[in-house]
Design an enzyme around this catalytic site. Structure first.
Site, PDB file in Angstrom:
ATOM      1  CE  LYS A 155      23.347  31.660  -4.058  1.00  0.00           C
ATOM      2  NZ  LYS A 155      22.365  31.324  -3.018  1.00  0.00           N
ATOM      3  CB  SER A 156      27.521  27.333  -0.065  1.00  0.00           C
ATOM      4  OG  SER A 156      26.216  27.057  -0.483  1.00  0.00           O
ATOM      5  N   GLY A 187      18.670  33.412   1.925  1.00  0.00           N
ATOM      6  CA  GLY A 187      18.358  32.524   3.048  1.00  0.00           C
ATOM      7  C   GLY A 187      19.617  32.092   3.776  1.00  0.00           C
ATOM      8  CG  ASP A 203      20.552  25.274  -4.095  1.00  0.00           C
ATOM      9  OD1 ASP A 203      19.448  25.357  -3.525  1.00  0.00           O
ATOM     10  OD2 ASP A 203      21.625  25.556  -3.540  1.00  0.00           O
ATOM     11  NE  ARG A 232      14.673  27.686  -6.519  1.00  0.00           N
ATOM     12  CZ  ARG A 232      15.874  27.797  -5.991  1.00  0.00           C
ATOM     13  NH1 ARG A 232      16.473  26.719  -5.526  1.00  0.00           N
ATOM     14  NH2 ARG A 232      16.482  28.965  -5.943  1.00  0.00           N
ATOM     15  NE  ARG A 273      20.144  28.030  -6.772  1.00  0.00           N
ATOM     16  CZ  ARG A 273      21.437  28.363  -6.784  1.00  0.00           C
ATOM     17  NH1 ARG A 273      22.098  28.416  -7.921  1.00  0.00           N
ATOM     18  NH2 ARG A 273      22.072  28.638  -5.672  1.00  0.00           N
TER      19      ARG A 273
END
Ligand code: S3P
Length: 445
Positions: free
Chosen positions: A22-23, A95, A321, A352, A396
């Site tokens: 993703k990054s 984000g 993460d 979280r 997540r």
């Protein structure tokens, strides 16, 4: 809302390819947009978060097409070449998407309005507003530095040197991206190293990025502004953060063995796997290779008995993460696990820290939650399960507790699996194909 149930799984077996990182996917799109000429991107994560970045770039005048074999072709507009959008840019749940784009827009001399979904609109933007305003942009957010936010880009950007007050690759990257259309050298100083995908990809596309040691053990990252980036083929490794869910499933479900292929093995992302290895996980990195300046490898995982661990705060940036799924591994380990330095988890896609604690309790696991720490009482084997877990718009949390269900006596129910699409499209089918038993509620399938 899409409630899901996850029941005790059969042993997991197979060769598994998880979606693109993703990054790196966000960065590939943003940097290819700043290049001159055509870039072909292979292995892009086609998840909701990344697709929002695709849509935003199109609204800013970048042409992006689909090419054969699931590839994307992007025609770069060159550094500083974006055009003012005529609507609001909506980043959904992402984000990374919104913060990196704000960086890029800060040194484009026009006004844009940025927003996101209910989760993203709760997350703080002050961390990027402060440095980007020092560079000359004006960013106007709601109270508490929340989205929607207006970015008024500057026509006369100032190169800054900025020491990160918190370890954040998003903030670092926002500044480096703003530095692209800034004359001179823009410097970010990092007290603790965070993922360096922006630096690696910038270098791959032809920018000058210099990394050096700074006083007090800091690292200085400097980008030379107004480079000519060259469009080039980009191939994206599989996401080690997505692979983490399958790795823990294979560790906890007895008699499992899977191999995760070509996952990103950048040492600033693999803290989670080092931690699992210290807990006694049978992990074997194979076929080490490199892809566009990023290390990749296959990871073989065999079911293992895990022991508790105390994880220091210093490890957080390399596994930021992975705490939801690490908490699940800790719940199945023998002994008491202590996770330190977790304050940042309170401002992720959900709070979280609270979501993990609630989810574990609902699943029959004892846990103590403090401001920035979790203490988890491991069961040393199969977990009770049987509860309903609230996911708070957090992909997540959803995936972590579906994995917990796979290793539990009784099925675990999550209130909403729809956000999984943001980072891991196809998760449920993939897990079920390997031996999982995740079902849509009421469908029996
Ligand atoms: C990311 C950086 C991390 C991480 C996020 C992705 C990135 O956030 O949690 O999922 O791609 O730069 P922070 O920079 O806020 O730590």
């Amino acid at each position: 809302m899409q409630p899901l149930q996850s029941a005790t799984a059969d042993p997991l077996h197979g060769l598994v390819s998880v979606p693109g990182d993703k990054s790196i996917s966000h960065r590939a799109l943003l940097l290819a947009a700043m290049a001159v000429g055509e870039t072909e991107i292979e292995g892009l994560l086609e998840g909701e978060d990344v697709l929002r970045t695709v849509t935003a770039l199109r609204a800013l005048g970048v042409e992006i097409t689909e090419a054969a074999g699931g590839k994307r072709r992007l025609y770069g507009v060159g550094v500083g070449g974006l055009a003012e959008p005529d609507g609001v840019l909506d980043f959904g749940n992402s984000g990374t998407g919104v913060r990196l784009m704000a960086g890029l827009l800060a040194t484009h001399p026009f006004t844009s309005v940025l927003t996101g979904d209910a989760s993203l609109r709760r997350r703080p933007m002050a961390r990027i507003i402060t440095p980007l305003e020092q560079m000359g942009a004006r960013l106007l957010a709601r109270a508490g530095s929340r989205l929607p936010m207006t970015v008024e880009g500057t026509a006369e950007p100032i190169p800054i040197s900025y020491r990160l007050p918190l370890p954040s690759a998003q903030v670092k990257s926002a500044i480096l991206l703003a530095g692209l259309n800034t004359p001179g050298r823009t410097t970010v100083v990092e007290p603790i190293a965070t993922r360096d995908h922006t630096e690696r990809l910038l270098t791959y596309l032809g920018a000058r990025v210099e990394v050096s040691d700074a006083p007090e053990g800091d690292r200085a990252i400097e980008v030379v502004g107004q480079p000519e980036l060259k469009g080039k083929k980009i191939s994206i490794p599989s996401d080690p953060s997505s692979a983490a869910f399958l790795a823990v499933a294979a560790l906890l479900v007895p008699d499992s063995e899977i191999t995760l292929t070509r996952i990103g093995a950048n040492r600033l992302r693999t803290g989670f796997y080092l931690t699992l290895a210290k807990m006694g996980a049978a992990l074997d990195w194979q076929k080490k290779d490199e892809e566009c300046g990023e290390p990749v490898a296959d990871l073989n995982v065999k079911a293992s008995s895990l022991s508790a661990i105390e994880v220091p705060a210093a490890w957080v940036p390399s596994m930021i993460d992975e705490y939801p799924i690490l908490a699940v591994a800790a719940a199945a380990a023998e002994g008491t696990t202590v996770l330190n330095g977790l304050a940042e988890l309170r401002v992720k896609e959900s709070d979280r820290l609270a979501a993990i604690a609630q989810g574990l309790r609902a699943s029959g696991v004892e846990v103590e939650e403090s401001e920035d720490r979790l203490v988890i009482q491991g069961h040393g084997g199969r977990l009770p399960g049987g509860g309903t877990v609230r996911t708070h718009l957090d992909h997540r949390i959803a995936m972590a507790f579906l994995v917990l269900g796979m290793a539990s006596e009784r099925a675990v129910r999550i209130d909403d699996g729809s956000m999984i699409e943001t980072s891991f499209p196809g998760f449920v089918d993939l897990v079920n194909g390997l031996g999982g038993r995740i079902m849509k509620e009421g469908s029996g399938a």
